[in-house]
Write a protein that holds these residues in place. Structure first.
Motif, PDB file in Angstrom:
ATOM      1  N   ALA A   1       2.712   5.964  -3.421  1.00  0.00           N
ATOM      2  CA  ALA A   1       4.192   6.712  -3.903  1.00  0.00           C
ATOM      3  C   ALA A   1       4.127   6.790  -5.305  1.00  0.00           C
ATOM      4  O   ALA A   1       4.691   7.644  -6.054  1.00  0.00           O
ATOM      5  CB  ALA A   1       5.446   5.597  -3.218  1.00  0.00           C
ATOM      6  N   TYR A   2       3.433   5.280  -5.654  1.00  0.00           N
ATOM      7  CA  TYR A   2       3.052   5.112  -7.684  1.00  0.00           C
ATOM      8  C   TYR A   2       2.741   6.021  -7.594  1.00  0.00           C
ATOM      9  O   TYR A   2       2.501   7.351  -8.832  1.00  0.00           O
ATOM     10  CB  TYR A   2       3.323   4.320  -7.489  1.00  0.00           C
ATOM     11  N   LEU A   3       1.174   6.372  -7.394  1.00  0.00           N
ATOM     12  CA  LEU A   3       0.242   8.018  -7.171  1.00  0.00           C
ATOM     13  C   LEU A   3       0.531   9.351  -7.301  1.00  0.00           C
ATOM     14  O   LEU A   3       0.676   9.841  -8.358  1.00  0.00           O
ATOM     15  CB  LEU A   3      -0.885   8.586  -6.312  1.00  0.00           C
ATOM     16  N   ILE A   4       2.305   9.565  -6.735  1.00  0.00           N
ATOM     17  CA  ILE A   4       2.418  10.784  -6.451  1.00  0.00           C
ATOM     18  C   ILE A   4       3.218  10.594  -8.390  1.00  0.00           C
ATOM     19  O   ILE A   4       3.160  11.527  -8.160  1.00  0.00           O
ATOM     20  CB  ILE A   4       3.673  11.240  -5.106  1.00  0.00           C
ATOM     21  N   SER A   5       4.381   9.963  -8.628  1.00  0.00           N
ATOM     22  CA  SER A   5       5.288   9.444  -9.066  1.00  0.00           C
ATOM     23  C   SER A   5       3.770   9.484 -10.555  1.00  0.00           C
ATOM     24  O   SER A   5       4.510  10.354 -12.070  1.00  0.00           O
ATOM     25  CB  SER A   5       5.428   8.162  -9.469  1.00  0.00           C
ATOM     26  N   ILE A   6       2.729   8.859 -10.850  1.00  0.00           N
ATOM     27  CA  ILE A   6       1.754   9.290 -11.782  1.00  0.00           C
ATOM     28  C   ILE A   6       1.464  11.137 -11.596  1.00  0.00           C
ATOM     29  O   ILE A   6       1.279  10.891 -12.994  1.00  0.00           O
ATOM     30  CB  ILE A   6       0.760   8.618 -11.527  1.00  0.00           C
ATOM     31  N   TYR A   7       1.134  11.808 -10.363  1.00  0.00           N
ATOM     32  CA  TYR A   7       1.387  13.309 -10.648  1.00  0.00           C
ATOM     33  C   TYR A   7       2.552  13.735 -11.687  1.00  0.00           C
ATOM     34  O   TYR A   7       2.213  14.386 -12.249  1.00  0.00           O
ATOM     35  CB  TYR A   7       0.708  13.437  -9.491  1.00  0.00           C
ATOM     36  N   PHE A   8       3.655  13.633 -10.924  1.00  0.00           N
ATOM     37  CA  PHE A   8       4.405  13.999 -11.485  1.00  0.00           C
ATOM     38  C   PHE A   8       5.051  13.629 -12.868  1.00  0.00           C
ATOM     39  O   PHE A   8       5.750  14.425 -13.609  1.00  0.00           O
ATOM     40  CB  PHE A   8       5.990  13.380 -11.134  1.00  0.00           C
ATOM     41  N   ILE A   9       4.243  12.505 -13.383  1.00  0.00           N
ATOM     42  CA  ILE A   9       3.843  11.991 -14.876  1.00  0.00           C
ATOM     43  C   ILE A   9       3.300  13.838 -15.918  1.00  0.00           C
ATOM     44  O   ILE A   9       3.472  13.910 -17.067  1.00  0.00           O
ATOM     45  CB  ILE A   9       3.823  10.725 -15.306  1.00  0.00           C
ATOM     46  N   VAL A  10       2.544  12.901 -14.997  1.00  0.00           N
ATOM     47  CA  VAL A  10       1.080  14.368 -15.746  1.00  0.00           C
ATOM     48  C   VAL A  10       2.016  15.855 -15.492  1.00  0.00           C
ATOM     49  O   VAL A  10       1.164  16.543 -16.600  1.00  0.00           O
ATOM     50  CB  VAL A  10      -0.027  14.172 -14.850  1.00  0.00           C
ATOM     51  N   VAL A  11       2.420  15.881 -14.588  1.00  0.00           N
ATOM     52  CA  VAL A  11       3.055  17.461 -14.835  1.00  0.00           C
ATOM     53  C   VAL A  11       4.200  17.695 -16.155  1.00  0.00           C
ATOM     54  O   VAL A  11       3.467  18.834 -16.868  1.00  0.00           O
ATOM     55  CB  VAL A  11       3.911  17.882 -13.446  1.00  0.00           C
ATOM     56  N   VAL A  12       4.667  16.732 -16.162  1.00  0.00           N
ATOM     57  CA  VAL A  12       5.831  16.631 -17.351  1.00  0.00           C
ATOM     58  C   VAL A  12       5.373  16.579 -18.454  1.00  0.00           C
ATOM     59  O   VAL A  12       5.420  17.507 -19.626  1.00  0.00           O
ATOM     60  CB  VAL A  12       6.932  15.474 -16.361  1.00  0.00           C
ATOM     61  N   TYR A  13       4.407  16.320 -18.755  1.00  0.00           N
ATOM     62  CA  TYR A  13       3.497  15.240 -19.643  1.00  0.00           C
ATOM     63  C   TYR A  13       2.963  16.797 -20.560  1.00  0.00           C
ATOM     64  O   TYR A  13       2.385  16.851 -21.618  1.00  0.00           O
ATOM     65  CB  TYR A  13       2.627  14.564 -19.662  1.00  0.00           C
ATOM     66  N   SER A  14       1.962  17.488 -19.362  1.00  0.00           N
ATOM     67  CA  SER A  14       1.163  18.537 -20.074  1.00  0.00           C
ATOM     68  C   SER A  14       2.734  19.908 -20.037  1.00  0.00           C
ATOM     69  O   SER A  14       2.230  20.454 -21.143  1.00  0.00           O
ATOM     70  CB  SER A  14       0.929  19.058 -18.641  1.00  0.00           C
ATOM     71  N   PHE A  15       3.375  19.701 -19.129  1.00  0.00           N
ATOM     72  CA  PHE A  15       4.778  21.006 -20.210  1.00  0.00           C
ATOM     73  C   PHE A  15       5.014  20.783 -21.496  1.00  0.00           C
ATOM     74  O   PHE A  15       4.879  21.290 -21.679  1.00  0.00           O
ATOM     75  CB  PHE A  15       5.812  20.986 -19.018  1.00  0.00           C
ATOM     76  N   ALA A  16       4.805  19.669 -21.734  1.00  0.00           N
ATOM     77  CA  ALA A  16       5.426  18.636 -23.110  1.00  0.00           C
ATOM     78  C   ALA A  16       4.341  19.618 -24.035  1.00  0.00           C
ATOM     79  O   ALA A  16       4.357  19.605 -25.521  1.00  0.00           O
ATOM     80  CB  ALA A  16       5.724  17.524 -22.838  1.00  0.00           C
TER      81      ALA A  16
ATOM     82  N   VAL B   1       0.475  -0.927   0.387  1.00  0.00           N
ATOM     83  CA  VAL B   1      -0.465   0.102  -0.136  1.00  0.00           C
ATOM     84  C   VAL B   1       0.795   1.099  -0.046  1.00  0.00           C
ATOM     85  O   VAL B   1       0.550   2.373  -0.548  1.00  0.00           O
ATOM     86  CB  VAL B   1      -1.091   0.041   1.161  1.00  0.00           C
ATOM     87  N   SER B   2       2.073   1.634   0.745  1.00  0.00           N
ATOM     88  CA  SER B   2       3.003   2.301   0.956  1.00  0.00           C
ATOM     89  C   SER B   2       3.541   2.629  -0.831  1.00  0.00           C
ATOM     90  O   SER B   2       4.030   4.157  -1.227  1.00  0.00           O
ATOM     91  CB  SER B   2       3.898   2.448   1.642  1.00  0.00           C
ATOM     92  N   PHE B   3       3.717   1.384  -1.166  1.00  0.00           N
ATOM     93  CA  PHE B   3       4.504   1.176  -2.702  1.00  0.00           C
ATOM     94  C   PHE B   3       3.574   2.279  -3.735  1.00  0.00           C
ATOM     95  O   PHE B   3       3.549   3.043  -4.249  1.00  0.00           O
ATOM     96  CB  PHE B   3       4.899   0.292  -2.846  1.00  0.00           C
ATOM     97  N   LEU B   4       2.411   2.085  -3.491  1.00  0.00           N
ATOM     98  CA  LEU B   4       0.816   2.672  -4.478  1.00  0.00           C
ATOM     99  C   LEU B   4       1.007   3.821  -4.183  1.00  0.00           C
ATOM    100  O   LEU B   4       0.880   4.124  -4.795  1.00  0.00           O
ATOM    101  CB  LEU B   4      -0.379   1.409  -4.334  1.00  0.00           C
TER     102      LEU B   4
END
Length: 138
Positions: A112-127, A107-110
């Protein structure tokens, strides 16, 4: 349709948010390389796998940083795609961990992965917002 945000969580620009993601990725990769090397030297052979994976992650983080600095959409999107694939793999591994009884860790990994998904969304949005419009998702 892909998820696009107009700013990062703290209200800063997508460029600044992407730079923060790149720097956090660099720091995390360097930390993992050092800790993996320490483990490997201490006699844990599997730690060399951490060193290799973290070295690859460091290269990908450097690609993102260069892509942001040079407004190179291809480098930024390479980071997005590679990390998207890794997130899918890691979520599958976390679910497997939960199924095997490691509920708290899984659950703690999941989370952390939700936060990582948000980071991907931010970078994708920047692109896609700051660098030349939408990418073909086909």
């Amino acid at each position: 349709m892909a998820c696009i945000v107009q700013s990062c969580c703290c209200g800063c620009t997508l460029r600044t948010g992407s730079l923060v993601v790149a720097i956090l990725s660099l720091i995390g990769s360097i930390y993992n390389i050092v800790s993996g090397a320490i483990g490997a030297v201490a006699g844990i052979p599997a730690a060399w796998g951490t060193v290799v994976a973290s070295a690859v992650a460091l290269i990908i983080a450097i690609m993102l940083l260069i892509g942001i600095q040079k407004n190179n959409r291809s480098l930024v999107m390479a980071w997005v795609w590679i990390n998207s694939i890794l997130i899918v793999i890691n979520i599958a591994l976390a679910i497997t961990l939960i199924a095997l009884g490691g509920i708290a860790m899984g659950v703690s990994f999941l989370i952390a992965y939700l936060i990582s998904i948000y980071f991907i969304v931010v970078v994708y949005s920047f692109a896609n917002v700051d660098l030349q419009g939408p990418v073909n998702m086909a």
